[in-house]
Structure formats: C-alpha cells, structure tokens
Design an enzyme around this catalytic site. Structure first.
Site, mmCIF file in Angstrom:
data_model
loop_
_atom_site.group_PDB
_atom_site.id
_atom_site.type_symbol
_atom_site.label_atom_id
_atom_site.label_comp_id
_atom_site.label_asym_id
_atom_site.label_seq_id
_atom_site.Cartn_x
_atom_site.Cartn_y
_atom_site.Cartn_z
ATOM 1 C CG ASP A 7 -1.875 1.161 1.238
ATOM 2 O OD1 ASP A 7 -2.361 1.539 0.153
ATOM 3 O OD2 ASP A 7 -2.132 1.707 2.329
ATOM 4 C CD GLU A 68 -4.417 1.718 -2.851
ATOM 5 O OE1 GLU A 68 -5.053 1.053 -2.021
ATOM 6 O OE2 GLU A 68 -4.120 2.906 -2.707
ATOM 7 C CG ASP A 141 -1.064 3.338 5.889
ATOM 8 O OD1 ASP A 141 -1.347 4.004 4.891
ATOM 9 O OD2 ASP A 141 -1.111 3.793 7.053
#
Length: 179
Positions: A7, A68, A141
């Site tokens: 992330d 991501e 996160d």
C-alpha cells in the site's frame, strides 16, 4: 502462492505478506509499515522506502508483488508521493524478476469485503477474519497491504486464464483483422 502486498505511501508504506491459494484458508506471513519522516528530503525518503521494501523481499521471498494502483485524488501532492512510492515498489520487484500486479482500491475492497465502496474499518475487519488474526493490523496501511495480497491471490487464477485466452486469440487472428 506467496504475495507481498504494498500500500504505497511516502510517510507510511504498508507491506504485508500472505501465502495460500484461492479457495483455501490463507496465512499471514508478516505485516508492517515502512516509515519515512515527512520533513526529510524527497530523495532520502524514496531511498528509505526502497531499503524497506528490499528488506521485505529479502526476508519473505514472495513470488508476486501486488501494488495498489494510484488513482487521482483532489490532493495532487498526496498523489505524487503515492505514485513515487508505488514506482519504487515496482522497481524493486522488477529488479528481481518478480511479477508485479496493480489493483485499484475498489477492486481490493470488492475482493475482500464484497463491496467496492467499503471503508477502511470494513477492510480491516475482513482482513482480520480472513487471516484469522486476533485484531486488525494497525495502522490501516498495514491492513490495506494484506488486503492487496489477498485480492491478488484470489484474482490471479482468473486473470491468468483471461491473459492466456487473449494471447491464444491474438496468435490465431490474422494481422490486420479483428474478431
């Protein structure tokens, strides 16, 4: 299949490793956050993110890296930092020959919770449940990184079949013609 989920972020870059196959219980191998000081020079922050990701790659030896996909937000500064951290993660994986997959936030949310509009608490709760953890990983996160890895494990078989079908179709379609 062992997947490192990333992330991306400059201040907090979530990382999580999940192992398993679609249709079977998954196992969390590790989860954490690579942190950089917000007042440090950009180049030093990117090097710190690279060193952190390299440590995770060395320690956990994933077969895939799921990152991501950066999407447009209103805050261009945040998007730039996220994109830069994302590029570092992709570079680290590519340097080692590890395949990288990009997943949008809504794809990840839909895969893990059933809704592409789920909030962070819902994602954290489902990650906790799916990986049989005692509590949601903190910060968010870290939970998001695990969700990315889970999403990739679940989506990879279908994506691979689709890519193979497209490749087969392309190989059998005469040049200049579309089916």
């Amino acid at each position: 299949m062992r997947v490192l989920g990333v992330d991306p972020g400059l201040t907090r870059c979530g990382v999580g490793v999940v192992e398993g196959v679609a249709g079977r219980p998954l196992t969390m191998i590790g989860v954490g956050v690579v942190r950089t000081p917000s007042d440090a020079e950009l180049g030093h922050r990117l090097v710190a993110v690279e060193q952190g990701i390299e440590q995770w790659l060395d320690e956990h030896r994933p077969e895939f890296v799921a990152v991501e996909r950066v999407f447009s937000q209103h805050n261009v500064r945040t998007v730039m930092g996220t994109a830069q951290a994302s590029a570092v993660a992709m570079l680290c994986a590519a340097r080692r020959g590890i395949p990288v997959a990009l997943h949008t936030p809504s794809e990840v949310k839909a895969a893990v919770t059933g809704s592409g509009r789920a909030d962070k608490a819902q994602v954290g709760a489902m990650v906790t449940r799916l990986l049989r953890l005692s509590a949601p990983p903190k910060p968010a996160d870290a939970a998001d990184a695990l969700a990315l890895a889970i999403c990739h494990i679940w989506r990879a078989p279908a994506q691979n079949r689709l890519q193979q079908a497209v490749a087969l179709h392309t190989a059998h379609t005469p040049k200049g013609r579309t089916a």
